[in-house]
Design a protein around this motif. Structure first.
Motif, PDB file in Angstrom:
ATOM      1  N   ILE A   1      47.910  57.709  46.930  1.00  0.00           N
ATOM      2  CA  ILE A   1      48.434  56.483  47.429  1.00  0.00           C
ATOM      3  C   ILE A   1      47.617  55.313  46.590  1.00  0.00           C
ATOM      4  O   ILE A   1      48.197  54.568  46.083  1.00  0.00           O
ATOM      5  N   ALA A   2      46.512  55.481  46.356  1.00  0.00           N
ATOM      6  CA  ALA A   2      45.640  54.421  45.558  1.00  0.00           C
ATOM      7  C   ALA A   2      46.202  54.487  44.164  1.00  0.00           C
ATOM      8  O   ALA A   2      46.324  53.227  43.407  1.00  0.00           O
ATOM      9  N   ALA A   3      46.298  55.677  43.748  1.00  0.00           N
ATOM     10  CA  ALA A   3      46.855  55.856  42.230  1.00  0.00           C
ATOM     11  C   ALA A   3      48.153  55.163  42.062  1.00  0.00           C
ATOM     12  O   ALA A   3      48.371  54.306  41.112  1.00  0.00           O
ATOM     13  N   VAL A   4      48.938  55.274  43.265  1.00  0.00           N
ATOM     14  CA  VAL A   4      50.391  54.718  42.907  1.00  0.00           C
ATOM     15  C   VAL A   4      50.251  53.322  43.132  1.00  0.00           C
ATOM     16  O   VAL A   4      51.009  52.475  42.194  1.00  0.00           O
ATOM     17  N   LEU A   5      49.401  52.696  43.882  1.00  0.00           N
ATOM     18  CA  LEU A   5      49.054  51.335  43.962  1.00  0.00           C
ATOM     19  C   LEU A   5      48.524  50.821  42.678  1.00  0.00           C
ATOM     20  O   LEU A   5      49.258  49.762  42.298  1.00  0.00           O
ATOM     21  N   LEU A   6      47.809  51.411  42.090  1.00  0.00           N
ATOM     22  CA  LEU A   6      47.091  51.029  40.798  1.00  0.00           C
ATOM     23  C   LEU A   6      48.448  50.874  39.764  1.00  0.00           C
ATOM     24  O   LEU A   6      48.554  49.863  39.163  1.00  0.00           O
ATOM     25  N   LEU A   7      49.190  51.876  39.847  1.00  0.00           N
ATOM     26  CA  LEU A   7      50.261  52.012  38.592  1.00  0.00           C
ATOM     27  C   LEU A   7      51.158  50.671  38.956  1.00  0.00           C
ATOM     28  O   LEU A   7      51.472  50.039  37.922  1.00  0.00           O
ATOM     29  N   SER A   8      51.472  50.645  40.198  1.00  0.00           N
ATOM     30  CA  SER A   8      52.566  49.559  40.516  1.00  0.00           C
ATOM     31  C   SER A   8      52.060  48.338  40.109  1.00  0.00           C
ATOM     32  O   SER A   8      52.654  47.426  39.678  1.00  0.00           O
ATOM     33  N   ALA A   9      50.666  48.131  40.474  1.00  0.00           N
ATOM     34  CA  ALA A   9      50.077  46.646  40.211  1.00  0.00           C
ATOM     35  C   ALA A   9      50.099  46.588  38.741  1.00  0.00           C
ATOM     36  O   ALA A   9      50.542  45.657  38.289  1.00  0.00           O
ATOM     37  N   ILE A  10      49.657  47.652  37.637  1.00  0.00           N
ATOM     38  CA  ILE A  10      49.883  47.246  36.292  1.00  0.00           C
ATOM     39  C   ILE A  10      51.199  46.867  35.858  1.00  0.00           C
ATOM     40  O   ILE A  10      51.457  45.932  35.137  1.00  0.00           O
ATOM     41  N   LEU A  11      52.334  47.762  36.568  1.00  0.00           N
ATOM     42  CA  LEU A  11      53.821  47.433  36.005  1.00  0.00           C
ATOM     43  C   LEU A  11      53.965  46.121  36.664  1.00  0.00           C
ATOM     44  O   LEU A  11      54.736  45.403  35.786  1.00  0.00           O
ATOM     45  N   GLY A  12      53.677  45.638  37.922  1.00  0.00           N
ATOM     46  CA  GLY A  12      53.924  44.318  38.282  1.00  0.00           C
ATOM     47  C   GLY A  12      53.392  43.346  37.359  1.00  0.00           C
ATOM     48  O   GLY A  12      54.079  42.241  37.004  1.00  0.00           O
ATOM     49  N   ALA A  13      52.003  43.399  37.192  1.00  0.00           N
ATOM     50  CA  ALA A  13      51.561  42.192  36.237  1.00  0.00           C
ATOM     51  C   ALA A  13      52.107  42.264  34.985  1.00  0.00           C
ATOM     52  O   ALA A  13      52.359  41.027  34.318  1.00  0.00           O
ATOM     53  N   VAL A  14      52.460  43.401  34.208  1.00  0.00           N
ATOM     54  CA  VAL A  14      53.040  43.356  33.003  1.00  0.00           C
ATOM     55  C   VAL A  14      54.278  42.582  32.955  1.00  0.00           C
ATOM     56  O   VAL A  14      54.659  41.820  32.382  1.00  0.00           O
ATOM     57  N   ALA A  15      55.095  43.042  34.461  1.00  0.00           N
ATOM     58  CA  ALA A  15      56.406  42.479  34.388  1.00  0.00           C
ATOM     59  C   ALA A  15      56.414  40.822  34.763  1.00  0.00           C
ATOM     60  O   ALA A  15      57.319  40.298  34.173  1.00  0.00           O
TER      61      ALA A  15
END
Lengths: 105, 161
Positions: free
Chosen positions: B142-156
């Motif tokens: 779940i932490a890995a998914v959180l990090l991935l979504s945070a990266i995508l969100g920051a890029v967006a």
């Protein structure tokens, strides 16, 4: 309890750091310094978790595992937070919290 | 001797945390924040958390401070810093009240302390707890998914339209 350093000393230190961070979050007008204050608060919480890990669960290390997840959330929070700061800075040309009233209605 | 080290580290941590808030120049505040992070890493070492001390230096000193300094350099009026907001007396009172409440709670609590000796090195037990069978593997994912979504969100959020 009073003179040899133990669990209570680490907890009090962590409480002091947490309240310094809270004061910063409530008062800073520069949004980057506000993010720094948030980091101080997260570090204070981590000190609490690791102190409990040493003194209460020294073999299971539950507190250290919690601290690892707090660090994960802190890294994600800083990335998204700085991104939002850039996005608003592009529109408003400012990092002052007084100008961040876009969500007001 | 460990007591003296602890008091020195605690004083350094509190002073650098106050300096982060009170120094007007934001870049110097970021440098004080790095000092605070390294002091906290030393406190982790005193708490027998060797892996967490290394991770603290890698993530906080290596990554988060760099992000904050990049943010300071990319925003033009961030350098001069602003005075504290209008709420500073109320905020100070609230913080002191919270500090008093937390300290009162800590001092009046008896923690059930087992007398096990601390582990010599924590990397192996931490790895077993995180990835082992009755462990925290789902939380790690779940932490890995959180990090991935945070990266995508920051890029967006950052992307130029």
């Amino acid at each position: 309890m009073m003179f040899t350093v133990g669990l209570y000393h680490y907890l009090i230190l962590s409480a002091v750091l947490f309240c310094i961070g809270l004061f910063g979050v409530l008062t800073q007008r520069n949004v980057i310094k506000l993010i720094m204050s948030l980091e101080i608060m997260l570090n204070a919480v981590n000190i609490t978790l690791i102190a409990f890990s040493l003194y209460v669960t020294p073999v299971a290390l539950t507190g250290q595992i919690f601290a690892i997840f707090v660090m994960v959330v802190a890294a994600a929070e800083v990335a998204v937070g700085i991104g939002i700061v850039f996005a608003i800075y592009r529109n408003r040309e400012s990092v002052d919290m007084e100008n961040f009233n876009i969500l007001k209605w | 001797m460990p007591d003296l080290v602890f008091y020195g580290l605690a004083a350094l941590a509190v002073v650098s945390a106050l300096a982060v808030l009170l120094v007007r120049d934001v870049f110097r505040a970021a440098l004080c924040l790095i000092v605070l992070f390294m002091t906290v890493a030393a406190i982790y070492l005193m708490l027998h958390a060797d892996f967490l001390a290394i991770v603290q230096i890698l993530i906080y000193v290596g990554a988060i401070s760099v992000l904050i300094i990049v943010a300071i350099m990319l925003t033009r009026d961030a350098r001069q810093g602003q005075p504290l907001g209008a709420l500073k007396y109320v905020a100070g009172l609230v913080s002191l009240l919270l500090l008093g409440a937390i300290s009162w709670g800590i001092i009046n609590t008896q923690f059930g302390l087992p007398q096990n000796p601390p582990l010599d090195e924590t990397i192996k037990p931490l790895g077993k707890a995180l990835f082992g069978d009755p462990g925290y593997l789902l939380t790690v994912q779940i932490a890995a998914v959180l990090l991935l979504s945070a990266i995508l969100g920051a890029v967006a959020v950052i992307r130029e339209k």
